[in-house]
Design an enzyme around this catalytic site. Sequence first.
Site, PDB file in Angstrom:
ATOM      1  N   GLU A  68       0.802  -1.153   0.000  1.00  0.00           N
ATOM      2  CA  GLU A  68       0.000   0.063   0.052  1.00  0.00           C
ATOM      3  C   GLU A  68       0.926   1.327  -0.164  1.00  0.00           C
ATOM      4  OE1 GLU A  68      -3.922  -1.402   2.242  1.00  0.00           O
ATOM      5  OE2 GLU A  68      -2.471  -0.699   3.447  1.00  0.00           O
ATOM      6  N   CYS A  97       3.531   8.533   0.601  1.00  0.00           N
ATOM      7  CA  CYS A  97       4.283   7.552   1.619  1.00  0.00           C
ATOM      8  C   CYS A  97       4.312   6.420   0.871  1.00  0.00           C
ATOM      9  CB  CYS A  97       3.417   7.361   2.853  1.00  0.00           C
ATOM     10  SG  CYS A  97       4.215   6.434   4.101  1.00  0.00           S
ATOM     11  N   CYS A 153       7.316  -6.647   6.949  1.00  0.00           N
ATOM     12  CA  CYS A 153       8.415  -6.108   7.436  1.00  0.00           C
ATOM     13  C   CYS A 153       9.071  -7.219   8.550  1.00  0.00           C
ATOM     14  CB  CYS A 153       8.033  -4.790   8.117  1.00  0.00           C
ATOM     15  SG  CYS A 153       9.540  -3.843   8.908  1.00  0.00           S
ATOM     16  N   CYS A 209       8.222  -4.443  15.129  1.00  0.00           N
ATOM     17  CA  CYS A 209       8.000  -3.511  16.330  1.00  0.00           C
ATOM     18  C   CYS A 209       6.535  -3.642  16.763  1.00  0.00           C
ATOM     19  CB  CYS A 209       8.004  -2.082  15.752  1.00  0.00           C
ATOM     20  SG  CYS A 209       9.784  -1.664  15.083  1.00  0.00           S
ATOM     21  N   CYS A 236       3.169  -1.793  15.385  1.00  0.00           N
ATOM     22  CA  CYS A 236       3.087  -1.495  14.269  1.00  0.00           C
ATOM     23  C   CYS A 236       2.352  -2.698  13.336  1.00  0.00           C
ATOM     24  CB  CYS A 236       4.489  -1.136  13.351  1.00  0.00           C
ATOM     25  SG  CYS A 236       4.376  -0.857  11.811  1.00  0.00           S
ATOM     26  N   GLU A 244      11.152  -1.740   6.181  1.00  0.00           N
ATOM     27  CA  GLU A 244      12.410  -1.212   6.564  1.00  0.00           C
ATOM     28  C   GLU A 244      13.204  -0.613   5.382  1.00  0.00           C
ATOM     29  OE1 GLU A 244      13.769   0.780   9.307  1.00  0.00           O
ATOM     30  OE2 GLU A 244      15.372   1.004   7.674  1.00  0.00           O
ATOM     31  N   SER A 279      12.910   7.072   6.070  1.00  0.00           N
ATOM     32  CA  SER A 279      12.586   6.855   7.561  1.00  0.00           C
ATOM     33  C   SER A 279      13.115   5.574   8.146  1.00  0.00           C
ATOM     34  CB  SER A 279      11.113   7.057   7.821  1.00  0.00           C
ATOM     35  OG  SER A 279      10.908   6.534   9.160  1.00  0.00           O
ATOM     36  N   ASN A 300      -1.667   5.345  16.380  1.00  0.00           N
ATOM     37  CA  ASN A 300      -2.802   4.862  15.664  1.00  0.00           C
ATOM     38  C   ASN A 300      -3.266   3.614  16.097  1.00  0.00           C
ATOM     39  OD1 ASN A 300      -3.043   7.346  14.068  1.00  0.00           O
ATOM     40  ND2 ASN A 300      -1.338   6.679  13.158  1.00  0.00           N
ATOM     41  N   CYS A 333      -0.228   6.291   9.933  1.00  0.00           N
ATOM     42  CA  CYS A 333       1.169   5.758  10.243  1.00  0.00           C
ATOM     43  C   CYS A 333       0.814   4.223  11.150  1.00  0.00           C
ATOM     44  CB  CYS A 333       1.809   6.440  11.355  1.00  0.00           C
ATOM     45  SG  CYS A 333       2.390   8.376  10.489  1.00  0.00           S
TER      46      CYS A 333
HETATM   47  N1  SAH Z   1      10.619   0.920   9.149  1.00  0.00           N
HETATM   48  C1  SAH Z   1      10.737   2.383   8.959  1.00  0.00           C
HETATM   49  C2  SAH Z   1       9.759   2.994   8.058  1.00  0.00           C
HETATM   50  C3  SAH Z   1       8.311   2.923   8.620  1.00  0.00           C
HETATM   51  S1  SAH Z   1       8.036   4.428   8.882  1.00  0.00           S
HETATM   52  C4  SAH Z   1      10.816   3.061  10.683  1.00  0.00           C
HETATM   53  O1  SAH Z   1      10.691   2.620  11.232  1.00  0.00           O
HETATM   54  O2  SAH Z   1      11.087   4.270  10.411  1.00  0.00           O
HETATM   55  C5  SAH Z   1       6.454   4.271   9.941  1.00  0.00           C
HETATM   56  C6  SAH Z   1       6.587   5.198  11.224  1.00  0.00           C
HETATM   57  O3  SAH Z   1       5.404   5.261  11.817  1.00  0.00           O
HETATM   58  C7  SAH Z   1       7.450   4.770  12.228  1.00  0.00           C
HETATM   59  O4  SAH Z   1       8.141   6.082  12.881  1.00  0.00           O
HETATM   60  C8  SAH Z   1       6.803   3.968  13.264  1.00  0.00           C
HETATM   61  O5  SAH Z   1       7.591   4.136  14.561  1.00  0.00           O
HETATM   62  C9  SAH Z   1       5.474   4.630  13.348  1.00  0.00           C
HETATM   63  N2  SAH Z   1       4.387   3.805  13.425  1.00  0.00           N
HETATM   64  C10 SAH Z   1       4.391   2.433  13.342  1.00  0.00           C
HETATM   65  N3  SAH Z   1       3.326   1.977  13.797  1.00  0.00           N
HETATM   66  C11 SAH Z   1       2.589   3.042  14.245  1.00  0.00           C
HETATM   67  C12 SAH Z   1       1.212   3.127  14.871  1.00  0.00           C
HETATM   68  N4  SAH Z   1       0.476   2.230  15.106  1.00  0.00           N
HETATM   69  N5  SAH Z   1       0.690   4.692  15.335  1.00  0.00           N
HETATM   70  C13 SAH Z   1       1.521   5.621  15.013  1.00  0.00           C
HETATM   71  N6  SAH Z   1       2.731   5.363  14.531  1.00  0.00           N
HETATM   72  C14 SAH Z   1       3.445   4.205  14.179  1.00  0.00           C
END
Ligand code: SAH
Length: 339
Positions: free
Chosen positions: A84, A97, A104, A108, A111, A155, A186, A284, A327
């Site tokens: 997406e 984006c 991934c 985390c 996420c 990532e 990012s 989120n 996000c």
């Molecule tokens: N893997 C990279 C790119 C993903 S960016 C990275 O980790 O930076 C996605 C961003 O959204 C990251 O900063 C992550 O910490 C944030 N993110 C992930 N899940 C989220 C959620 N449920 N709510 C808000 N931010 C989130």
Amino acid sequence: MTLQELEEFLSRWGKERYRARQLFRWIYQKHVDDFAEMTDLSKELRGILASSCRVSGFPAERVETSVDGTEKYLFRLGDGEAVESVLIPDEGRRTLCISSQVGCPLLCGFCATGAAGFRRNMTSAEIVQQACFAAKRLAEREERLSNVVFMGMGEPLLNVPEVSRTTGILLSQFAFGISGKRVTVSTAGIVPEMMPLALGYPVSFAVSINAARDDLRSVLMPVNRKYPLKEVVAAMRRIPLQSGRKVTAEYVLLAGVNDSAEDALALSRLFRGARIKVNLIPFNAHEASTYRAPEAGAVDRFRDVLIAGGVQTIRRERRGADIRAACGQLRIAAGGKRG
Ligand code: SAH
């Protein structure tokens, strides 16, 4: 192909290097994918290209539009996988984006993308295709793609070769012509990959920090066991920056987990004297996680403590939550193959 690869390809056919620039303009600026329509190329070259090359492209299988104007695209890849992308209109900006991996591997805990696991790296053709689709769609409304952020699925620093090739095309004046300031990579903090990318391309960097202590960060982001906070912050401090620019630290606020005033104070100490600005992202919600969004008061308090500590801080607006485009809400299960 990158511009250089295309030049080399054409020279093998005895063609001039500038033909590559012409092809780039047709493909990326005029959104033409049929060689027969590329009228400033000789008939002979058009014939060669038609018989040996293909402009890869796929329209979105599904487009969803949020009440706030954010659009989410689902792309089906050649092998049936799906990713997406999210287009976020904001005043003069049109930010896309994009995803760089199917799923991934970093897992985390907050996420949604990682919840379904990792399928594979995307090719540069697949990554850049997301931008081609959005740019063409915007051109139809006389708008332009102004910013690209690698903040979709995956990532990017675990797929550096393909991300670098994509970055070259995004920055090329013969293709998207987007300035490096407006292309943000990012990362969750893959330390050894940060400097080489920063030296290769003048892009902006965002690093997902999410905790000011190693014990907590390792719980939220298992990658912290490999690249702990100290090393990540040291790498952020080393990134070469043009004057006035900063590296962004992303910080997802999770209620009762990392959103206290003490956490904010620890974060401001970590960043003391560094050219780092903080982007606060209220969590989120999604089904794969039991974390909760912070109270509005906690977000303001966190921001105020950082600012008092001399750290520039902005709060990221939540966009497209009604279509699960915010996000951390992108996931394989949204129409993709299930693992
Ligand atoms: N893997 C990279 C790119 C993903 S960016 C990275 O980790 O930076 C996605 C961003 O959204 C990251 O900063 C992550 O910490 C944030 N993110 C992930 N899940 C989220 C959620 N449920 N709510 C808000 N931010 C989130």
